[in-house]
Design a protein around this motif. Structure first.
Motif, PDB file in Angstrom:
ATOM      1  N   ARG A   2       4.608  35.656   8.497  1.00 24.45           N
ATOM      2  CA  ARG A   2       3.944  34.680   9.368  1.00 24.45           C
ATOM      3  C   ARG A   2       4.637  33.332   9.268  1.00 24.45           C
ATOM      4  N   ILE A   3       4.907  32.696  10.407  1.00 28.58           N
ATOM      5  CA  ILE A   3       5.595  31.398  10.426  1.00 28.58           C
ATOM      6  C   ILE A   3       4.558  30.303  10.534  1.00 28.58           C
ATOM      7  N   ARG A   4       4.646  29.335   9.594  1.00 25.36           N
ATOM      8  CA  ARG A   4       3.718  28.201   9.624  1.00 25.36           C
ATOM      9  C   ARG A   4       4.429  26.990  10.205  1.00 25.36           C
ATOM     10  N   THR A   5       3.668  26.142  10.851  1.00 20.94           N
ATOM     11  CA  THR A   5       4.175  24.848  11.300  1.00 20.94           C
ATOM     12  C   THR A   5       3.779  23.810  10.279  1.00 20.94           C
ATOM     13  N   LEU A   6       4.743  23.151   9.667  1.00 22.07           N
ATOM     14  CA  LEU A   6       4.438  22.184   8.619  1.00 22.07           C
ATOM     15  C   LEU A   6       3.797  20.946   9.211  1.00 22.07           C
ATOM     16  N   PRO A   7       2.863  20.316   8.451  1.00 21.29           N
ATOM     17  CA  PRO A   7       2.304  19.043   8.892  1.00 21.29           C
ATOM     18  C   PRO A   7       3.407  18.012   9.053  1.00 21.29           C
ATOM     19  N   VAL A 335     -10.778  13.471  -6.401  1.00 18.77           N
ATOM     20  CA  VAL A 335      -9.674  12.959  -5.594  1.00 18.77           C
ATOM     21  C   VAL A 335     -10.147  12.918  -4.147  1.00 18.77           C
ATOM     22  N   THR A 336     -10.264  11.724  -3.604  1.00 21.66           N
ATOM     23  CA  THR A 336     -10.889  11.541  -2.293  1.00 21.66           C
ATOM     24  C   THR A 336      -9.932  11.813  -1.136  1.00 21.66           C
ATOM     25  N   ASP A 337      -8.665  11.460  -1.300  1.00 16.35           N
ATOM     26  CA  ASP A 337      -7.663  11.719  -0.259  1.00 16.35           C
ATOM     27  C   ASP A 337      -6.560  12.589  -0.850  1.00 16.35           C
ATOM     28  N   PRO A 338      -6.877  13.829  -1.163  1.00 15.06           N
ATOM     29  CA  PRO A 338      -5.913  14.637  -1.910  1.00 15.06           C
ATOM     30  C   PRO A 338      -4.636  14.952  -1.145  1.00 15.06           C
ATOM     31  N   ARG A 339      -4.679  14.975   0.187  1.00  9.86           N
ATOM     32  CA  ARG A 339      -3.502  15.367   0.958  1.00  9.86           C
ATOM     33  C   ARG A 339      -2.538  14.218   1.192  1.00  9.86           C
ATOM     34  N   LYS A 340      -2.953  13.017   0.881  1.00 11.76           N
ATOM     35  CA  LYS A 340      -2.098  11.870   1.145  1.00 11.76           C
ATOM     36  C   LYS A 340      -1.142  11.607  -0.019  1.00 11.76           C
ATOM     37  N   ALA A 425      -2.052   7.871   7.912  1.00  9.49           N
ATOM     38  CA  ALA A 425      -2.508   9.257   7.901  1.00  9.49           C
ATOM     39  C   ALA A 425      -1.879  10.074   6.784  1.00  9.49           C
ATOM     40  N   ALA A 426      -0.737   9.620   6.268  1.00  2.28           N
ATOM     41  CA  ALA A 426      -0.040  10.390   5.238  1.00  2.28           C
ATOM     42  C   ALA A 426       0.012   9.693   3.888  1.00  2.28           C
ATOM     43  N   HIS A 427      -0.460   8.440   3.804  1.00  2.00           N
ATOM     44  CA  HIS A 427      -0.332   7.667   2.574  1.00  2.00           C
ATOM     45  C   HIS A 427      -1.658   7.014   2.212  1.00  2.00           C
ATOM     46  N   THR A 428      -1.917   6.954   0.914  1.00  2.00           N
ATOM     47  CA  THR A 428      -3.097   6.236   0.443  1.00  2.00           C
ATOM     48  C   THR A 428      -2.855   4.731   0.502  1.00  2.00           C
ATOM     49  N   ALA A 429      -3.937   3.982   0.602  1.00  2.00           N
ATOM     50  CA  ALA A 429      -3.844   2.526   0.532  1.00  2.00           C
ATOM     51  C   ALA A 429      -3.591   2.103  -0.917  1.00  2.00           C
ATOM     52  N   SER A 430      -3.006   0.935  -1.081  1.00  2.00           N
ATOM     53  CA  SER A 430      -2.810   0.405  -2.430  1.00  2.00           C
ATOM     54  C   SER A 430      -2.741  -1.104  -2.372  1.00  2.00           C
ATOM     55  N   SER A 431      -2.986  -1.708  -3.516  1.00  2.00           N
ATOM     56  CA  SER A 431      -2.996  -3.161  -3.598  1.00  2.00           C
ATOM     57  C   SER A 431      -2.594  -3.581  -4.997  1.00  2.00           C
ATOM     58  N   ALA A 432      -1.938  -4.730  -5.096  1.00  2.00           N
ATOM     59  CA  ALA A 432      -1.552  -5.266  -6.402  1.00  2.00           C
ATOM     60  C   ALA A 432      -1.440  -6.772  -6.277  1.00  2.00           C
ATOM     61  N   SER A 433      -1.476  -7.456  -7.415  1.00  2.00           N
ATOM     62  CA  SER A 433      -1.409  -8.919  -7.390  1.00  2.00           C
ATOM     63  C   SER A 433      -0.706  -9.427  -8.641  1.00  2.00           C
ATOM     64  N   ASP A 434      -0.269 -10.662  -8.560  1.00  2.00           N
ATOM     65  CA  ASP A 434       0.300 -11.359  -9.719  1.00  2.00           C
ATOM     66  C   ASP A 434      -0.071 -12.817  -9.596  1.00  2.00           C
ATOM     67  N   THR A 435      -0.055 -13.508 -10.740  1.00  2.00           N
ATOM     68  CA  THR A 435      -0.552 -14.885 -10.788  1.00  2.00           C
ATOM     69  C   THR A 435       0.534 -15.836 -11.263  1.00  2.00           C
ATOM     70  N   VAL A 436       0.598 -16.984 -10.627  1.00  2.00           N
ATOM     71  CA  VAL A 436       1.527 -18.053 -10.988  1.00  2.00           C
ATOM     72  C   VAL A 436       0.713 -19.232 -11.531  1.00  2.00           C
ATOM     73  N   THR A 437       1.167 -19.806 -12.626  1.00  2.00           N
ATOM     74  CA  THR A 437       0.562 -21.038 -13.120  1.00  2.00           C
ATOM     75  C   THR A 437       1.321 -22.207 -12.500  1.00  2.00           C
ATOM     76  N   VAL A 438       0.675 -22.917 -11.582  1.00  2.00           N
ATOM     77  CA  VAL A 438       1.315 -24.002 -10.837  1.00  2.00           C
ATOM     78  C   VAL A 438       0.912 -25.336 -11.457  1.00  2.00           C
ATOM     79  N   SER A 439       1.895 -26.169 -11.684  1.00  2.82           N
ATOM     80  CA  SER A 439       1.658 -27.432 -12.383  1.00  2.82           C
ATOM     81  C   SER A 439       0.798 -28.374 -11.554  1.00  2.82           C
TER      82      SER A 439
END
Length: 652
Positions: A2-7, A335-340, A425-439
């Motif tokens: 059987r031939i499958r069509t890949l996502p 795992v909420t978005d296992p296919r991503k 549709a194919a990737h999970t969301a993500s977020s990151a941060s960094d902090t600068v000490t400003v004079s």
């Protein structure tokens, strides 16, 4: 074949032969919660009731999707394999230690039936077809295949149905209503153990096809159409799909280490766990027929063998449940978005910066399925001027998964840059941060009365002066009296006047540290200035038992008879453990000589009474005083205070 069509996501991945799959911890929407279950033999999901049934430790635990154990079905020695009826109304369990199979109503969780399989049979694995329960029983070379016909009353149990194959270990069984005439058995505990496909159309199993595929099968699952089986075994670092009609290999799903468990979703998505000796990724999700996983997650944190079937899809295939950890620290991973494909963002900002000067923020966005250059990333700056965050707009991802942008922060102190990828549709969301000490600039700030000394009880005005600032003109004035029994107290908070001043009054009953606090603003740093002011004690002393007063020269004296004791009473500001120092002097040859100096404890009323005695001879001139000496008087709450001299004369 059987031939499958890949996502689309998988087809795209195939174009990037150089892609290196990256692993990450749980995505933002995934959850991990402790769950109070012990060893795990099998896990079954009941979508209608939102339950997980987990067997192990002679118990079936009924667990909510949130990881809370709702009920325990006990008294099931060595309970192992579980199966849910096609309509979801009945849960069947193999009770190995009691030689029986039992049935429970999933709505009421009450036992509705039990089917003894014979003394010493020890049924371990079960499969369901229309009107029958098939079970693998026994141990080592005494293992076999049995069946229970549910259409008779009582149900008829038949053993020794394995046909021409002699099972080396208890056969692991699989069946599905989508292929009602087929029963699959694995001989799992030996290297030469085959996969056996039985034709059960007549009610008596007949071997249709058998093949040795490496043995030592750890787990297995039928595909949704029940035309193939996917097995996990330790030999080839992959879970492998075999077609049931001829047991030819259909596909291999590669994992990095020895596969442990496998589960197939209703849409054919394959989830597998691996031993993961390097702790880099243990849970793989493959779209059906894919050559690369859509995601790899590192859920277990341990390379210990998983044991039992501990991976299961939700009934609708939208979530993946994975049990990890040991009996001492078992976790339910959802795992909420296992296919991503899991995305991982990093943000690298300079450690320090100058307000109003340009700085550069860099970072990376990594994922197993490469994102194209220009992928939008949202950037938010959070600082004192924008505590809720200010959007800096959309920045574009570079061709190699890196990004950078510049900014001139308008505010000082901690400035946080948060970068967010919204996902697709194919990737999970993500977020990151960094902090600068400003004079920030340092404002001028002063406070009056530092190191000054005052009489007991004097009301003293302390004035704070604040120099130039940007937006904040508020200061706080605090008073912290010496002594552990008096807390630091806010005297006043408010905006300075047009001259930059704010004042508060302190009643000086103790040494006091007065502090002015400016908390800063976007351009000027916070600052604190302290003034320490000192307070004398309140003290008085008086003589008693004299018979008259008079003067000698210009000095006032109390007159005593030579055999009458002079008694001195002192009253001093009380503090716990405080002593007054008494100094006694006698006049001779035109000079005063100290004849006694010592400390006497005060009563809780602040009084001390001392009998000074008498000389027994006339013509003696004396004087006495009491003082508080910091810290020799027992504390440092006040500053040193000397009392007045009391003069007395023994006449006759």
């Amino acid at each position: 074949m059987r031939i499958r069509t890949l996502p689309a996501a998988v087809a795209t991945a195939a174009l990037f032969s150089s892609v290196v799959l990256t692993t990450a911890g749980p995505a933002a929407a995934d959850t991990s919660v402790p769950i109070s279950v012990g060893d795990v033999s099998d896990t079954v999901v009941d979508g209608a009731h939102q339950h997980l049934y987990i067997s192990g430790d002679s118990t079936i635990s009924v667990v909510g999707y949130n990881g809370k154990v709702l009920s325990k079905l006990t008294g099931l020695p060595q309970v192992s394999d579980l199966q849910l009826s096609p309509d979801g109304s009945t849960l069947y369990a193999a009770v190995t230690g009691a030689d029986k199979i039992v049935a429970f109503d999933t709505a009421t969780l009450t036992q509705t039936a039990e089917y003894p399989t014979g003394t010493g049979t020890a049924p371990r694995w079960i499969a369901l077809t229309e009107g029958r329960i098939w079970f693998g029983y026994g141990d080592q070379w005494d293992s076999g295949l049995g069946g229970i016909d549910l259409s008779t009353d009582p149900a008829a149990v038949t053993l020794d149905l394995a046909g021409a194959h002699d099972f080396a270990t208890t056969p692991r069984l699989f069946a599905d209503p989508a292929n009602p005439t087929t029963l699959v058995a694995l001989d799992p505990g030996i290297s030469s153990g085959p996969i056996i496909v039985y034709d059960i159309s007549t009610g008596t199993p007949v071997i249709r096809v058998a093949a040795d595929e490496g043995g030592f099968y750890r787990d297995g699952a039928l595909t949704p159409d029940a035309q193939s089986i996917v097995v996990a075994g330790p030999g080839n670092r992959a879970v492998t799909e075999y077609r049931l009609s001829d047991l030819q290999m259909v596909h291999q799903y590669p994992v990095k280490d020895e596969p442990e468990t496998v589960s197939v979703a209703p849409d054919g998505t394959v989830a597998a766990t691996a031993l993961d000796t390097e702790n880099t990724g243990d849970t793989y999700v493959f779209p059906g027929g894919a050559d690369a996983p859509a995601s790899i997650r590192n859920l277990s944190g341990s390379w210990m063998p998983w044991g039992g079937h501990s991976t299961a899809w939700s009934a609708d295939g939208s979530k993946l449940f994975v049990l990890t950890g040991s009996t001492d620290f078992r976790q339910l991973q959802t795992v909420t978005d296992p296919r991503k494909y899991v995305t991982a963002l990093t943000v690298d900002a300079p450690a320090t910066g100058t307000r109003g000067k340009t700085l550069t923020v860099k970072g990376t966005l990594t994922t197993g399925l490469k994102l194209p250059a220009g992928t939008p990333l949202n950037v938010v700056r959070t600082d004192l001027l924008s505590p809720a965050g200010k959007s800096l707009g959309v920045k574009a991802l570079g061709a190699n998964g890196t990004f950078s942008f510049t900014d001139a922060p308008p505010a000082g102190s901690k400035v946080r840059y948060t970068v967010t990828y919204a996902g697709d549709a194919a990737h999970t969301a993500s977020s990151a941060s960094d902090t600068v000490t400003v004079s920030r600039a340092t404002p001028a700030l002063t406070l009056t009365n530092n190191k000054k000394t005052y009489t007991y009880g004097k009301n003293v005005v302390f004035t704070a002066h604040l120099g130039t600032t940007y937006s904040n003109r508020t200061v706080e004035i605090w008073a912290d009296p010496y002594g552990a029994d008096k807390p630091n107290k806010l005297l006043k908070t408010g905006r300075t006047d047009t001259h930059g001043n704010l004042s508060a009054t302190v009643t000086m009953s103790r040494d006091t540290a007065v502090t002015v606090v400016f908390k800063g603003d976007a351009r000027y740093a916070g600052r604190t200035v302290k003034s320490t002011a000192y307070a004398h004690v309140k003290t008085a002393s008086s003589l008693s038992k004299y018979y008259r007063t008079g003067t000698i020269g210009s000095t006032h004296y109390r007159y005593y008879h030579k055999n009458t004791d002079a008694v001195l009473t002192t009253t001093m500001t009380y503090y716990k453990g405080r002593k007054e120092r008494l100094d006694l002097q006698v006049y001779s040859g035109g000079r005063w000589y100290t004849t006694y100096s010592g400390y006497f404890s005060l009563g809780t009323n602040g009084k001390s009474v001392v009998n000074l005695g008498h000389p027994g001879s006339s013509g003696v001139r004396a004087r006495v005083r009491t003082s508080y000496i910091d810290p020799s008087s027992g504390d440092n709450v006040n500053t040193t205070t000397y009392g007045s001299w009391n003069y007395f004369y023994f006449s006759s």
